[in-house]
Design an enzyme around this catalytic site. Structure first.
Site, PDB file in Angstrom:
ATOM      1  N   ASN A   1       1.258  16.310  15.816  1.00 38.62           N
ATOM      2  CA  ASN A   1       0.880  17.200  14.722  1.00 38.62           C
ATOM      3  C   ASN A   1       1.038  18.665  15.112  1.00 38.62           C
ATOM      4  O   ASN A   1       1.967  19.334  14.691  1.00 38.62           O
ATOM      5  CB  ASN A   1      -0.559  16.907  14.283  1.00 38.62           C
ATOM      6  CG  ASN A   1      -0.862  17.428  12.892  1.00 38.62           C
ATOM      7  OD1 ASN A   1      -0.335  18.458  12.482  1.00 38.62           O
ATOM      8  ND2 ASN A   1      -1.712  16.737  12.155  1.00 38.62           N
ATOM      9  N   ASP A   2       0.153  19.151  15.953  1.00 40.77           N
ATOM     10  CA  ASP A   2       0.140  20.575  16.293  1.00 40.77           C
ATOM     11  C   ASP A   2       1.433  21.023  16.974  1.00 40.77           C
ATOM     12  O   ASP A   2       1.880  22.156  16.789  1.00 40.77           O
ATOM     13  CB  ASP A   2      -1.050  20.896  17.196  1.00 40.77           C
ATOM     14  CG  ASP A   2      -2.379  20.559  16.529  1.00 40.77           C
ATOM     15  OD1 ASP A   2      -2.498  20.805  15.315  1.00 40.77           O
ATOM     16  OD2 ASP A   2      -3.273  20.035  17.206  1.00 40.77           O
ATOM     17  N   ILE A   3       2.059  20.143  17.751  1.00 37.83           N
ATOM     18  CA  ILE A   3       3.230  20.545  18.531  1.00 37.83           C
ATOM     19  C   ILE A   3       4.494  20.673  17.674  1.00 37.83           C
ATOM     20  O   ILE A   3       5.533  21.095  18.166  1.00 37.83           O
ATOM     21  CB  ILE A   3       3.494  19.557  19.685  1.00 37.83           C
ATOM     22  CG1 ILE A   3       3.748  18.153  19.151  1.00 37.83           C
ATOM     23  CG2 ILE A   3       2.343  19.583  20.677  1.00 37.83           C
ATOM     24  CD1 ILE A   3       4.162  17.161  20.221  1.00 37.83           C
TER      25      ILE A   3
ATOM     26  N   ALA B   1      -6.211  20.434  16.687  1.00 35.20           N
ATOM     27  CA  ALA B   1      -6.597  21.833  16.523  1.00 35.20           C
ATOM     28  C   ALA B   1      -7.256  22.099  15.173  1.00 35.20           C
ATOM     29  O   ALA B   1      -7.751  23.205  14.930  1.00 35.20           O
ATOM     30  CB  ALA B   1      -5.380  22.745  16.691  1.00 35.20           C
TER      31      ALA B   1
END
Length: 462
Positions: free
Chosen positions: A391-393, A432
């Site tokens: 997700n965040d990456i 996050a």
């Protein structure tokens, strides 16, 4: 009993093997050999130390008890729980350093440090530094364990004047340490230790979930320096050398990861890492946004007709234990003439190298696995990017939204691919807590479901 020269020679051999182990672990192709070197070196170090012991009773009880607990935990632990296990192990190294220092201060004659109750100045300085590092490592690792395991919220915890409080406590702690070094005063030693324990908590609670892999790496470094402190207290050169290797390699890894995430290592050391990027974006409005979804059969059709596919694994892959199925799917695509590669972000998962370990466990060929810097330029020429549990990456907000807590973090640029398939259980935010614009882009299609089950359906369709 061994002579002093024999002990020094054995420790030297063990030290060389530890260095060769680190060298071997620098590459997937030589990692197995590096592990063997490390195991042999540790066996030599433990046996050599054991031969110098005069009474084995309590030591055997400690080894048997600790070994039994370790064996039970190792047998039950899941791959998804490895990051918090690593944090927990770091905490044990830290508290060991603190307890040995207290024991040595209480009875220095038993450790052969001094013939009286008064310690030499050099030992007091070593003890004061070792206790500070050990205490911070202990409580910091406990908080990291809580965040990684979900027992503590992964959201950053901050309050007004936090850095000033940390600075004040640090100055008082160092002052008490200097006073202890000068006068060997028990009250100052206890106050110094107590403040160090508090700082370990205060340094880790403001760090957000997206930055925890770097924290794990940094705590690994701290645990190494704590072992160095133990080595000086006990006068054991092997502990000093091994601890220095762990401490320095952990610090270098942390620096590399910070550089990959466009962060400052100073912020890690000061406990402000991950808090300067802004506030966490609310995901409440995400449900109202429009996204496209497809089934596993559609995903199989798109990938089987593609010329190239880049797979981006994330923590969801580890949760579903889907790495073996993923490798099987990639092999089927390869047989159909599709070029398949894997893109690894430096902080994918919950600890450094998490995805590399998963793929290696599934025997994915090393020449198909690429780091972010190696493969980011390839997404523009890629037909399909398959994001699995990440997700965040892959969140474009890291490049476009200055209010995002992940702003400035380099990402895998999957948005440049012609088609993006994202496998997730739901539209929930990542670790996050930030909504992901990638999910709502025109070329993106969501494939909902458990990663392993989805991949198995894709395999059947292929």
């Amino acid at each position: 009993m061994m002579t002093a020269n024999q002990v020094a020679l054995a420790y030297l051999v063990a030290s060389v093997l530890f260095i060769l182990a680190l060298k071997g672990l620098s590459s997937p192709t030589s990692a197995r050999r590096g592990n063997v070197f490390g195991i042999i070196g540790m066996v030599i170090a433990v046996v050599t130390t054991g031969l110098m012991v005069q009474s084995y009773g309590m030591i055997i009880i400690g080894i048997a008890g600790g070994g039994l607990i370790g064996a039970i935990i190792a047998k039950k632990i899941k791959m998804t729980s490895m990051p918090e296990l690593v944090a927990a192990i770091h905490s044990l190294v830290g508290i060991a350093a603190v307890m040995i220092a207290f024991s040595a201060l209480y009875n220095p004659q038993a450790y052969g440090i001094s013939e009286t109750d008064v310690l030499p100045m050099a030992n007091r300085i070593e003890m004061f530094i070792g206790v500070i590092v050990g205490a911070i490592t202990f409580t910091g690792s406990v908080i990291a364990f809580g965040k990684l395991s979900g027992r503590i919220s992964s959201a950053p915890v901050s309050f007004k004047g936090q850095h000033y409080l940390n600075l004040t406590l640090a100055l008082v702690m160092v002052g008490c340490g200097i006073w202890f070094a000068m006068h060997q005063n028990w009250p100052s030693f206890i106050v110094m230790t107590s403040i160090a324990l508090m700082l370990g908590v205060l340094m880790i609670i403001p760090i957000g979930g997206a930055d925890m892999p770097v924290v794990v790496s940094m705590l690994n470094s701290y645990s190494g320096w704590a072992a160095v402190g133990i080595g000086f207290t006990l006068g054991n050169n092997m502990l000093i050398i091994a601890g220095s290797l762990v401490g320095s390699s952990g610090a270098i890894l942390s620096y590399i990861m910070c550089k990959a995430m466009n962060r400052s290592i100073i912020n890690v050391l000061l406990g402000g890492f991950g808090t300067a990027g802004g506030t966490v974006a609310a995901a409440a409005g995400a449900a109202a946004r429009t996204y496209k979804s497809c089934g596993a059969e559609d995903a199989a059709f798109l990938m089987s007709n593609a010329g190239s596919v880049i797979i981006v694994p994330g923590y969801g892959l580890a949760v579903a234990r889907a790495q073996h199925a993923l490798h099987e799917m990639a092999e089927l695509l390869h047989e159909k003439g599709v070029k398949v590669r894997y893109a690894i972000h430096p902080v994918a998962g919950r600890m450094p190298g998490h995805m590399n370990v998963l793929l290696a466990e599934a025997e994915v060929p090393y020449d198909q696995v690429f780091e972010m810097d190696e493969i980011n330029s390839e997404f523009g020429d890629t037909d399909v990017a398959l994001v699995i549990g990440a997700n965040d990456i892959v969140n474009p907000a890291a490049k476009t939204d200055k209010s995002s807590p992940i702003y400035g973090m380099p990402i895998l640029e999957v948005t440049k691919a012609r088609t993006v398939l994202v496998n997730k259980r739901s539209m929930a935010t990542g670790y996050a807590g930030v909504d992901n614009d990638l999910f709502y882009m025109d070329q993106t299609m969501m494939v909902f479901g458990d990663s392993k089950k989805v991949i198995e359906h894709i395999i059947n369709a292929l």
